[in-house]
Design a protein around this motif. Structure first.
Motif, mmCIF file in Angstrom:
data_model
loop_
_atom_site.group_PDB
_atom_site.id
_atom_site.type_symbol
_atom_site.label_atom_id
_atom_site.label_comp_id
_atom_site.label_asym_id
_atom_site.label_seq_id
_atom_site.Cartn_x
_atom_site.Cartn_y
_atom_site.Cartn_z
ATOM 1 N N GLU A 165 0.719 -0.628 -0.122
ATOM 2 C CA GLU A 165 -0.277 0.304 -0.220
ATOM 3 C C GLU A 165 1.063 1.363 0.113
ATOM 4 O OE1 GLU A 165 -2.778 -0.111 2.803
ATOM 5 O OE2 GLU A 165 -3.548 -1.842 2.622
ATOM 6 N N ILE B 195 2.243 1.670 -3.245
ATOM 7 C CA ILE B 195 0.941 2.591 -4.523
ATOM 8 C C ILE B 195 1.221 3.232 -4.435
ATOM 9 C CG2 ILE B 195 -1.035 2.118 -4.735
ATOM 10 C CD1 ILE B 195 0.243 -0.224 -5.789
ATOM 11 N N GLU B 196 0.818 4.242 -2.779
ATOM 12 C CA GLU B 196 0.877 5.782 -2.732
ATOM 13 C C GLU B 196 1.729 6.548 -2.998
ATOM 14 O OE1 GLU B 196 -1.925 7.373 -1.495
ATOM 15 O OE2 GLU B 196 -3.186 5.082 -1.624
ATOM 16 N N ASP B 197 2.978 6.204 -2.765
ATOM 17 C CA ASP B 197 4.655 6.442 -3.391
ATOM 18 C C ASP B 197 4.275 6.890 -4.785
ATOM 19 O OD1 ASP B 197 5.572 6.849 -1.057
ATOM 20 O OD2 ASP B 197 6.815 5.437 -1.119
ATOM 21 N N LEU B 198 3.944 5.553 -5.845
ATOM 22 C CA LEU B 198 3.487 5.286 -7.023
ATOM 23 C C LEU B 198 2.481 6.899 -7.175
ATOM 24 C CD1 LEU B 198 3.335 1.501 -8.229
ATOM 25 C CD2 LEU B 198 5.548 3.546 -8.387
ATOM 26 N N LYS B 199 1.614 6.719 -7.251
ATOM 27 C CA LYS B 199 0.468 7.829 -7.024
ATOM 28 C C LYS B 199 1.441 9.499 -6.598
ATOM 29 C CE LYS B 199 -3.460 5.691 -5.748
ATOM 30 N NZ LYS B 199 -4.761 5.596 -5.155
ATOM 31 N N SER B 200 2.457 9.521 -6.503
ATOM 32 C CA SER B 200 2.629 10.922 -6.344
ATOM 33 C C SER B 200 4.046 10.865 -7.454
ATOM 34 C CB SER B 200 3.216 11.537 -5.000
ATOM 35 O OG SER B 200 4.371 10.923 -4.242
#
Length: 134
Positions: free
Chosen positions: A6, A9-14
């Motif tokens: 998770e 995934i959050e890091d990839l979104k940014s």
């Protein structure tokens, strides 16, 4: 999902697209994998509904049925022979065929079957023309 996944995934979104591209290259190098579009699409499709997957497969299986024959080049010494072949393949007159040959690259036949395209290409190449099928 685990908390590690998770967080990733959050890091990839940014990250920006450039950074994502660099990340893909680094992952490929580090793990010796290929992240080509076809493989990524397969992973993405695996999570899609069955009907969407079936439609995607149907599009991928569709084979082109109409082809265009294009003369790319004709050596000066072979022009007369190529003009004769062009006239036999089309309904062009002598002047139109000559004009077509002199303005290469030019499309000779349009929306023809694969067999007709290959046969015509063979005839034109035997006459000395450089031909492609698109």
């Amino acid at each position: 999902m685990s908390s590690k996944v998770e967080k990733i995934i959050e890091d990839l979104k940014s990250i920006s697209l450039l950074e994502a591209s660099e990340l893909i290259v680094k992952i490929e190098q580090t793990f010796g994998v290929d992240a080509s579009v076809s493989r990524v699409a397969a992973v993405v499709d695996s999570g899609a509904s069955t009907s969407r997957t079936a439609k995607a497969e149907e599009k991928a299986v569709e084979e082109k049925t109409e082809f265009n024959l294009i003369i790319k080049d004709v050596p000066t010494a072979k022009r007369i022979t190529v003009i004769k072949v062009v006239r036999s393949l089309t309904s062009l007159g002598l002047k139109e065929a000559k004009d077509l040959i002199e303005s290469v690259p030019k499309q000779v036949l349009e929306n023809i079957s694969k067999e007709k395209a290959e046969e015509s290409k063979k005839l034109l190449e035997e006459a000395g023309a450089v031909v492609v099928i698109e």
